[in-house]
Scaffold this active site. Structure first.
Site, PDB file in Angstrom:
ATOM      1  N   MET A   1       1.106  -1.386  -0.271  1.00  0.00           N
ATOM      2  CA  MET A   1      -0.636  -0.371   0.072  1.00  0.00           C
ATOM      3  C   MET A   1       0.756   1.562   0.296  1.00  0.00           C
ATOM      4  SD  MET A   1      -2.286  -2.017   2.912  1.00  0.00           S
ATOM      5  CE  MET A   1      -3.355  -2.979   2.330  1.00  0.00           C
ATOM      6  N   PRO A   2       1.207   1.687  -1.358  1.00  0.00           N
ATOM      7  CA  PRO A   2       2.540   2.832  -0.657  1.00  0.00           C
ATOM      8  C   PRO A   2       1.692   3.589  -1.438  1.00  0.00           C
ATOM      9  CG  PRO A   2       3.096   0.892  -3.143  1.00  0.00           C
ATOM     10  CD  PRO A   2       1.476   0.520  -2.036  1.00  0.00           C
ATOM     11  N   TYR A   3       2.636   5.319  -0.643  1.00  0.00           N
ATOM     12  CA  TYR A   3       1.797   6.548  -0.762  1.00  0.00           C
ATOM     13  C   TYR A   3       3.732   7.100  -1.032  1.00  0.00           C
ATOM     14  CZ  TYR A   3       1.675  10.792   0.232  1.00  0.00           C
ATOM     15  OH  TYR A   3       1.357  12.712   0.307  1.00  0.00           O
TER      16      TYR A   3
END
Lengths: 66, 66, 66, 66, 66, 66
Positions: A1-3
């Site tokens: 779940m990259p930001y």
């Protein structure tokens, strides 16, 4: 779940360039980390050159000198 | 001594909504972490949809398609 | 498509507290901004008190004095 | 003078993967924004899954359910 | 290779003040951490007072009361 | 109401150095922006050199070469 947060100085960052940068970063995270695209959020902050300090001075001052 | 940064796309985020979000987050940190309200700072960044990438494309492009 | 970053000092932030803070912030953004929960990402950073400066000194020094 | 911050959950992010992600993002910014590589800094934060909230719950809880 | 982000409310932050803050922070990192100035980037974000929450309310509301 | 985030690579950042950097930055903001010290929060993030990309490569690789 990259930001991902990208900060760049605000000059010449067109809509097309933003599309390409977002596509490239998303592709890289999907390819190397096996992330789902719909879990990847990327925010691009365009910063006035008067608000970006580099090497001890404002980028506007730095660019005038160099 | 919490610091909170909220990033949302810039559409329809009224002053009243900001007041409510800031009250809710402050209440939650006071209640669960026993923090003093005057030690809690919250910054809301409103991001243009052209600067928010989601699932590999600009949010403006994503919204047009869906 | 909100992204939230919570920075707190690292002491007594249990898994249960994290669950509650994340639920509260998500609820607030869903309620006031009509966001979908699956578009809300929240990252909690726990910071050593030696790395948090407050009022000009380390939090560890501040707590000793007060 | 770009600065990029990548936040990912901490699982399986090897040194080789970091090298590839940093090379890809740097290449993209050099290519599309004509930036000098030595002006590009990228910080990767690996986040414990218990500290990443998604859809109102901890990522660890979300993964158990799905 | 330091990166510094300064967030302040947007009122009276002139170009001269930005120059001084950037010089001070750069000097401090060069002096205490022996960093090269050309590896130090500092971004100043000026935040509307309606977007900065303090002690549970907007800074604009807080200032009216105090 | 400033908030400052300092990111540095994790090597040799002692408690004394953190104290000095926090004192310097706080002094600068008090002096030039007339802020109250108790409204100034500073978070120092120490980043592993394997997680800091510079000029397209990991800082660990860059340092080996230069």
């Amino acid at each position: 779940m990259p930001y991902v947060n990208v900060k760049v100085t605000r000059n010449g960052v067109t809509r097309e360039i933003k599309q390409k940068i977002i596509a490239d970063i998303t592709d890289s995270l999907v390819k190397h980390l096996d992330k789902k695209p719909e879990h990847i959020h990327i925010v691009i902050d365009e910063i006035d050159e008067d608000n970006w300090g580099f090497a001890g001075e404002l980028t506007t001052d730095y660019r005038k000198r160099t």
